[in-house]
Write a protein that holds these residues in place. Sequence first.
Motif, PDB file in Angstrom:
ATOM      1  N   VAL A   1       0.856  -1.185   0.000  1.00  0.00           N
ATOM      2  CA  VAL A   1       0.000   0.000   0.000  1.00  0.00           C
ATOM      3  C   VAL A   1       0.892   1.234   0.000  1.00  0.00           C
ATOM      4  CG1 VAL A   1      -1.773   1.286   1.255  1.00  0.00           C
ATOM      5  CG2 VAL A   1      -1.839  -1.209   1.245  1.00  0.00           C
ATOM      6  N   ARG A   2       0.608   2.175  -0.900  1.00  0.00           N
ATOM      7  CA  ARG A   2       1.380   3.420  -0.934  1.00  0.00           C
ATOM      8  C   ARG A   2       0.446   4.588  -1.241  1.00  0.00           C
ATOM      9  NH1 ARG A   2       2.509   4.722  -6.341  1.00  0.00           N
ATOM     10  NH2 ARG A   2       2.175   3.008  -7.821  1.00  0.00           N
ATOM     11  N   ILE A   3       0.933   5.773  -0.987  1.00  0.00           N
ATOM     12  CA  ILE A   3       0.161   6.990  -1.248  1.00  0.00           C
ATOM     13  C   ILE A   3       0.742   7.678  -2.474  1.00  0.00           C
ATOM     14  CG2 ILE A   3      -0.617   9.197  -0.315  1.00  0.00           C
ATOM     15  CD1 ILE A   3      -1.740   6.777   1.164  1.00  0.00           C
ATOM     16  N   ASP A   4      -0.100   8.000  -3.432  1.00  0.00           N
ATOM     17  CA  ASP A   4       0.360   8.711  -4.624  1.00  0.00           C
ATOM     18  C   ASP A   4       0.755  10.126  -4.225  1.00  0.00           C
ATOM     19  OD1 ASP A   4      -0.079  10.562  -7.040  1.00  0.00           O
ATOM     20  OD2 ASP A   4      -0.133   8.570  -7.949  1.00  0.00           O
ATOM     21  N   PRO A   5       2.020  10.537  -4.489  1.00  0.00           N
ATOM     22  CA  PRO A   5       2.479  11.849  -4.018  1.00  0.00           C
ATOM     23  C   PRO A   5       1.768  13.020  -4.697  1.00  0.00           C
ATOM     24  CG  PRO A   5       4.131  10.800  -5.435  1.00  0.00           C
ATOM     25  CD  PRO A   5       3.080   9.794  -5.189  1.00  0.00           C
ATOM     26  N   ASP A   6       1.243  12.791  -5.907  1.00  0.00           N
ATOM     27  CA  ASP A   6       0.593  13.891  -6.631  1.00  0.00           C
ATOM     28  C   ASP A   6      -0.878  14.045  -6.248  1.00  0.00           C
ATOM     29  OD1 ASP A   6       2.951  14.422  -8.048  1.00  0.00           O
ATOM     30  OD2 ASP A   6       2.503  12.827  -9.487  1.00  0.00           O
ATOM     31  N   SER A   7      -1.608  12.919  -6.237  1.00  0.00           N
ATOM     32  CA  SER A   7      -3.050  13.005  -5.983  1.00  0.00           C
ATOM     33  C   SER A   7      -3.431  12.761  -4.529  1.00  0.00           C
ATOM     34  CB  SER A   7      -3.784  11.986  -6.864  1.00  0.00           C
ATOM     35  OG  SER A   7      -3.402  10.665  -6.496  1.00  0.00           O
ATOM     36  N   GLY A   8      -2.520  12.137  -3.758  1.00  0.00           N
ATOM     37  CA  GLY A   8      -2.827  11.802  -2.374  1.00  0.00           C
ATOM     38  C   GLY A   8      -3.717  10.575  -2.234  1.00  0.00           C
ATOM     39  N   GLN A   9      -3.992   9.881  -3.358  1.00  0.00           N
ATOM     40  CA  GLN A   9      -4.841   8.687  -3.306  1.00  0.00           C
ATOM     41  C   GLN A   9      -4.070   7.485  -2.761  1.00  0.00           C
ATOM     42  OE1 GLN A   9      -6.106   8.876  -7.550  1.00  0.00           O
ATOM     43  NE2 GLN A   9      -8.167   8.609  -6.731  1.00  0.00           N
ATOM     44  N   THR A  10      -4.810   6.560  -2.168  1.00  0.00           N
ATOM     45  CA  THR A  10      -4.229   5.305  -1.676  1.00  0.00           C
ATOM     46  C   THR A  10      -4.134   4.318  -2.829  1.00  0.00           C
ATOM     47  OG1 THR A  10      -5.234   5.683   0.490  1.00  0.00           O
ATOM     48  CG2 THR A  10      -4.447   3.464   0.018  1.00  0.00           C
ATOM     49  N   ILE A  11      -2.948   3.750  -3.029  1.00  0.00           N
ATOM     50  CA  ILE A  11      -2.706   2.805  -4.118  1.00  0.00           C
ATOM     51  C   ILE A  11      -2.530   1.409  -3.526  1.00  0.00           C
ATOM     52  CG2 ILE A  11      -1.287   2.248  -6.125  1.00  0.00           C
ATOM     53  CD1 ILE A  11      -2.577   4.960  -6.358  1.00  0.00           C
TER      54      ILE A  11
END
Length: 781
Positions: free
Chosen positions: A523-533
Amino acid sequence: MMSIWNTYSVASHVTSRFCSKCKQRYKVSVARIKKVLLQDFQLRNSSSFPGLPGEVKSLRSLASPPASKIRNIGIMAHIDAGKTTTTERMLYYSGYTRAMGDVDDGDTVTDFMAQERERGITIQSAAVTFDWNDYRINLIDTPGHVDFTVEVERSLRVLDGAVAVFDASAGVEAQTLTVWRQADKHYLPRICFLNKMDKSGASVTCSLESIKQKLKVKPLLLQLPIGTAKSFKGLVDLVTKEKIMWNSIPGLDDGRLFVRTPLTDTDASELIHEANDARNALIEQVADLDDEFAELVLGEFSDALDALPADKFQSAVRRITLAQKAVPILCGSALKNKGVQPLLDAITLYLPAPNECHQDFLHWYGEDMCALAFKVLHDKQRGPLVFVRIYSGTMKPQSSVHNVTKNCTERMSRLLLPFADQHIEIPSLGPGNIALTVGLKQTATGDTLASSKSAAVAAARRAGREAGKKPGESKTSESLILAGVEIPEPVFFCTIEPPSMARQPDLECALRCLTLEDPSLKVRIDPDSGQTILCGMGELHIEIIHDRIKREYKLETHLGPLQISYRETILNSMCSTDTLDRTIGEKRHLVTVELGVRPCEEAGPVIAPIVEYSENMSAHLLTDLREAIENGIQSAFMQGPLIGFPLQNVIVTLHSVVLQPGTSMSMVSACVSRCMQKALKKAEKQVLEPLMNLEITVSEDYISVVLADLARRRGNIQDIQSRHDNKVVVVSVPLADMMGYSTELRTLTSGSATFTMELSNYEYMNPQDQTALLKKMRGLS
């Protein structure tokens, strides 16, 4: 007994002529006769009957056995080969379940998750403990689907042997090769079980040839089937030269009743001839592989091979199996309740005990407790449940345990014996056992546990002294002590969103628990959108995780479209210099970095960055500074310059770092990361796409449409094999073109074809496909 049983049958028939009251009396009498006959038969054939029907053994009755009486084994195979059915029969015949479960009915012991029972597949490995003929067997039923290969990996890491189950009509299949390679990596002795001998097309000869050709091992055929397909009714034991027949008595066809009788001249001449030829071939094979047995054959029993003692024969097969010179082959049909008891006997006879397996780090701990955590489950009431394999010492509840990997001490509240989703509390457990612990909140998969910090320090000191005695030893004492589990990189990812922002903390909590259980889930956080990946091993893997979040955590989450995890690399060398000058408060931070990047020429994929230092600076680098530099490189490595995917096969050479005294190490990391990004942007860049190995089993009628569809998907046909009336197409195809393939294949072949897929490697995209991908990712197409 059979004549009395016939009397029982006649009595049952006669009752049909009596009045209802008399019928009832006769039925009661007949039931009593039947029960007495059965118990008498059991007592006289105790080897065939480990427990009375209706009497379910309790795990509490298991005393802690000596290590020589323990067998830690795994059941591994291709999907749908019959692993769970075989495990279910083992539990029933050993007396630990009252009735045999069925995968199709969704009532098996080891497939206890709702998702497993609905889909009829094993998703997570399940451990069960039972005894058989005074031996304790710790068995782990592993998944056969490639999406859950990490479950197999971490289970095999702590086992001493394995049973490979084969579909006798298919032989070695795609996932069989994968799990076999995993067992090779951990040097596990194996037994092969040719299952589904009752199936049309089942062939011992074809299966043996498949094992020889594809697995590159020598098979030792220990049993011959009596009858084929639906007429399969028993086995010939070539070691003892006995016939094993399962009785088909109405109402008692659960496989408990079987009879061993010596092969005699009264048996069918064809069976006698086939058994003699197979036994002579087996004796020759074993004599070639074992010198002690060869001396017996050439000496004392040279003129009377039939008189070879069975125990000497079995000892020779055991030595060969433990030395991994060959693998014993057994036959049966778990679904039809035939061949499982001899398989259990073979497990105790031929697979190793824990004290027969060499562990590098074991002697450093001595009598101190040393264990490896290999699996974590999350329980809402009890918190994390950690599965551990105990290598030395004794584990007890209400005691402190030192986590060597994380360098922390935790308190274990309870110690349990695993039985799928049912657990029994026990007061202590010795070396060689597999246990379940409660209370270890920080422990994760691959962590090494010791009885105390001082015990771990003492073990490291002994390891260091031993390494010092061996010049040129490359491994440090720490790497020898800490035995981890390799986790493959995920190839699929998608966004996941909670039903509302108010439920975001609940989603984060659920994902924390699931990633602790499943190390292959990232699980990671997209640095641009802040969405959970959400990153996983395949479509099914992510689908199962989504379903578990919905059922177990009551969250109606939304998944974004599934996307492919590409990689990036560079094709030429490039250098760059960067300076970071920041004043924070009254303190000035100034650092200048010069570094170069170049492609790595290694044959395989190199995922982690390779960091080199020029000769003029490597000597005077402080530990903190070196760590800050490598953190900056690692940060830049995670996001490539083209479309933001991780880098692969890149070497970074640091030429110089100049910093003003008092400069923060975080500023050094930031400058190194920025400098590397500048160098990467100047270099010639390339996208790497995941390539999959695909194996499709399809009938002759649909082979042409399947091949035409694969050509459209950029598939590269490797081989087309024949398997009975079907064709097996082996093809290499880009993962991007396989989205939704299962639905498409069912449509093309009217649901008759099946396929398996696993990651092969990452390869360069051709220029046209790369340009199309870049446009798509940038929203230009």
